[in-house]
Design a protein around this motif. Structure first.
Motif, mmCIF file in Angstrom:
data_model
loop_
_atom_site.group_PDB
_atom_site.id
_atom_site.type_symbol
_atom_site.label_atom_id
_atom_site.label_comp_id
_atom_site.label_asym_id
_atom_site.label_seq_id
_atom_site.Cartn_x
_atom_site.Cartn_y
_atom_site.Cartn_z
ATOM 1 N N ILE A 123 86.990 40.439 24.082
ATOM 2 C CA ILE A 123 88.324 40.271 24.445
ATOM 3 C C ILE A 123 88.895 39.114 24.354
ATOM 4 O O ILE A 123 88.846 38.519 24.409
ATOM 5 C CB ILE A 123 88.530 40.500 26.295
ATOM 6 N N THR A 124 90.319 39.732 23.886
ATOM 7 C CA THR A 124 91.360 37.853 23.803
ATOM 8 C C THR A 124 92.324 37.531 25.149
ATOM 9 O O THR A 124 92.304 38.213 26.141
ATOM 10 C CB THR A 124 92.813 38.355 22.678
ATOM 11 N N PRO A 180 90.750 32.379 16.294
ATOM 12 C CA PRO A 180 90.154 34.196 15.954
ATOM 13 C C PRO A 180 89.406 34.030 14.586
ATOM 14 O O PRO A 180 89.118 33.255 14.151
ATOM 15 C CB PRO A 180 91.829 34.417 15.565
ATOM 16 N N GLY A 181 89.147 35.109 14.466
ATOM 17 C CA GLY A 181 87.714 35.555 13.743
ATOM 18 C C GLY A 181 87.046 36.841 13.658
ATOM 19 O O GLY A 181 88.044 37.633 14.474
ATOM 20 N N LEU A 182 86.301 36.719 12.728
ATOM 21 C CA LEU A 182 85.501 38.148 13.072
ATOM 22 C C LEU A 182 84.555 38.500 14.440
ATOM 23 O O LEU A 182 84.281 37.434 14.636
ATOM 24 C CB LEU A 182 84.171 38.045 12.350
ATOM 25 N N ARG A 191 78.739 32.402 14.770
ATOM 26 C CA ARG A 191 78.776 31.298 14.522
ATOM 27 C C ARG A 191 80.560 31.021 14.849
ATOM 28 O O ARG A 191 80.196 29.666 15.500
ATOM 29 C CB ARG A 191 78.201 31.273 12.547
ATOM 30 N N GLN A 192 81.248 31.909 14.779
ATOM 31 C CA GLN A 192 82.670 31.534 15.369
ATOM 32 C C GLN A 192 82.713 31.035 16.967
ATOM 33 O O GLN A 192 83.401 31.170 17.355
ATOM 34 C CB GLN A 192 83.367 32.894 15.208
ATOM 35 N N MET A 214 86.952 35.906 24.378
ATOM 36 C CA MET A 214 85.979 35.712 24.383
ATOM 37 C C MET A 214 85.356 37.173 24.449
ATOM 38 O O MET A 214 85.760 37.645 23.961
ATOM 39 C CB MET A 214 85.264 35.753 26.409
ATOM 40 N N ALA A 215 83.732 37.271 24.376
ATOM 41 C CA ALA A 215 82.587 38.275 24.146
ATOM 42 C C ALA A 215 81.383 38.106 24.779
ATOM 43 O O ALA A 215 80.457 36.968 25.357
ATOM 44 C CB ALA A 215 82.599 37.990 22.479
ATOM 45 N N TRP A 216 80.260 39.322 24.822
ATOM 46 C CA TRP A 216 79.769 40.329 24.969
ATOM 47 C C TRP A 216 78.650 40.481 24.040
ATOM 48 O O TRP A 216 79.653 40.909 22.809
ATOM 49 C CB TRP A 216 79.850 40.907 25.967
#
Length: 124
Positions: free
Chosen positions: A51-52, A102-104, A109-110, A34-36
Motif C-alpha cells: 500500500i502506498t 518508489p520501486g518494484l 532489497r528496496q 508499506m508491504a507484506w
C-alpha cells in the motif's frame, strides 16, 4: 531508527480469517510504501501485497488477490493485512516492510525496514 512490530498471527482452519497488524515506531516515520511478505519453510520470501502510504493505493500478488486486503491508518502508523478465505498454502511467517522510495513492489532489497514476523498457520 524505524521499528516495525507485527502482531495478530495465529492458527485457523481453512476458510477462516485473521487480521494481522504492523505498528511502526521511530521519529519521522513517513515511508513511500508499506508491504507484506511471507515466507514458508524451505521457500523464498514472497511478496503478498502493498500500500502506498500517502494515498492508500494497494497492489496484490495474484495468489492472494480477492482474499486479502491491506489498509493503513496513518494516525497510528499502522498497516493491516486482512486475510480471508485462508488456505493451507497460506501458512507462513508474515512480515511487514517499509520502503522509503518508489520501486518494484516485490523486490525485497528496496525495503529498508522489516518487522520480526508473525506466524500464520492454516489447517485443512
Amino acid at each position: 531508527q524505524v521499528q516495525l512490530v507485527e502482531s495478530g498471527g495465529g492458527s485457523v482452519q481453512a476458510g477462516g480469517s485473521l487480521r494481522i497488524s504492523c505498528v511502526a515506531s521511530g521519529r519521522t516515520f513517513n515511508p513511500n510504501r508499506m508491504a507484506w511478505f511471507r515466507q514458508a519453510p524451505g521457500k523464498e520470501r514472497e511478496f503478498v501485497g502493498g500500500i502506498t502510504w500517502s494515498d492508500g493505493i494497494t497492489y496484490y500478488s495474484d495468489s492472494v488477490k480477492g482474499r486479502f486486503t491491506i489498509s493503513r491508518d496513518r494516525a497510528v502508523n499502522t498497516v493491516y493485512l486482512q486475510l480471508n478465505s485462508l488456505k493451507p498454502e497460506d501458512t507462513a511467517v508474515y512480515y511487514c516492510a517499509a520502503a522509503q522510495g518508489p520501486g518494484l513492489w516485490s523486490r525485497t532489497r528496496q525495503y529498508a525496514y522489516w518487522g520480526q514476523g508473525t506466524q500464520v498457520t492454516v489447517s485443512s
